[in-house]
Scaffold this active site. Structure first.
Site, PDB file in Angstrom:
ATOM      1  N   GLY A  17       0.829  -1.195   0.000  1.00  0.00           N
ATOM      2  CA  GLY A  17       0.000   0.000   0.000  1.00  0.00           C
ATOM      3  C   GLY A  17       0.857   1.236   0.000  1.00  0.00           C
ATOM      4  O   GLY A  17       2.052   1.189  -0.303  1.00  0.00           O
ATOM      5  N   MET A  19       1.930   3.000   2.507  1.00  0.00           N
ATOM      6  CA  MET A  19       2.884   3.123   3.600  1.00  0.00           C
ATOM      7  C   MET A  19       3.538   1.807   3.998  1.00  0.00           C
ATOM      8  O   MET A  19       4.516   1.812   4.745  1.00  0.00           O
ATOM      9  CB  MET A  19       2.191   3.717   4.839  1.00  0.00           C
ATOM     10  N   ASP A 128     -11.189   2.025   8.163  1.00  0.00           N
ATOM     11  CA  ASP A 128     -10.864   1.547   6.814  1.00  0.00           C
ATOM     12  C   ASP A 128     -11.493   0.179   6.555  1.00  0.00           C
ATOM     13  O   ASP A 128     -10.834  -0.748   6.088  1.00  0.00           O
ATOM     14  CB  ASP A 128      -9.341   1.483   6.629  1.00  0.00           C
TER      15      ASP A 128
END
Length: 241
Positions: A17, A19, A128
């Site tokens: 992703g 990060m 999320d």
């Protein structure tokens, strides 16, 4: 083969992703196969802050003992940056299984709801919840993944997440509570049942406009759904909390 901290041999990449990256690794000390999540600091302006958030994610997860929450094991730092190990899950993410028969969708989302209940009793919001972050195991049970966006209830700072799943109060910088995760859970349930999203848009502006329109009733898209399930789904995705 690349080795992390002289101990975890990387077999393959599982995903990446903005990060972090996740790998399948073998723990040479114990001879078992695990998943390893590494924080990717290259190019980020605030590496110390990101590292602190990453470490907090691990310590929070280590205290969330629940059958529907991924289990974490060890935290470490090497020359590249921080990482932690966790259980390697078989199965598929929910996206690859859509749409699901409603009996299976309910079983999967019930596991996720149970995990969220634990988070909310700890005064935390996940922020999320999407099909991407739900792993469906071979036995039909589910585990909730990716706790990097965790925030305390009452948080009203920066917006994170996937636009169609983010609750309106997050976008309008209002304090978040359990209902914010339930909105995201509702969008996930709608998609699991119908294979479609109730609100369409790739940007925050497009999603804000989509909230002005009533989504297509899930029962219209899938007529065989029980009426009570349709009612619950449509209530969860109401923009007005």
């Amino acid at each position: 083969m690349e080795t992390v901290a002289g101990r975890f041999t990387i077999r393959r990449a599982l995903g990446e992703g903005g990060m972090g990256a996740v790998y399948e690794v073998v723990d040479q000390n114990e001879g078992r196969t695990l998943a390893l999540k590494r924080l990717l600091l290259h190019g980020h302006a605030q590496p110390e802050q990101l590292s602190a958030l990453f470490q907090r994610e691990f310590h929070t997860l280590s205290r969330l003992v629940h059958p529907a929450v991924i289990e974490v094991y060890e935290y470490g730092v090497d020359a590249i940056g921080p990482f932690y190990t966790m259980e390697l899950l078989e199965g598929n993410d929910l996206r690859s299984l859509l749409p699901l028969p409603f009996e299976i969708a309910c079983r999967v989302l019930r596991d996720v709801a149970s995990a969220l209940s634990l988070l909310h009793t700890r005064q935390l919001v996940h922020r999320d919840i999407t099909c991407r972050n739900i792993r469906v195991l071979a036995a039909g049970r589910a585990k909730l993944l990716d706790f990097g966006a965790l925030a305390p209830i009452g948080y009203s700072g920066s917006v994170v997440g996937t636009p169609p799943f983010v609750a309106p109060e997050a976008l309008f910088a209002q304090p978040l509570d359990a209902r914010s995760d339930l909105f995201s859970l509702g969008v996930t349930l709608y998609q699991a049942l119908t294979g479609q999203l109730p609100y369409h848009g790739r940007t925050w502006e497009e999603i804000r406009s989509a909230w002005q329109c009533t989504p297509v009733d899930a029962g219209v898209l899938v007529p065989q759904l029980p009426s009570e399930l349709v009612k619950l789904t449509m209530a969860l995705i109401a923009p007005n909390r």
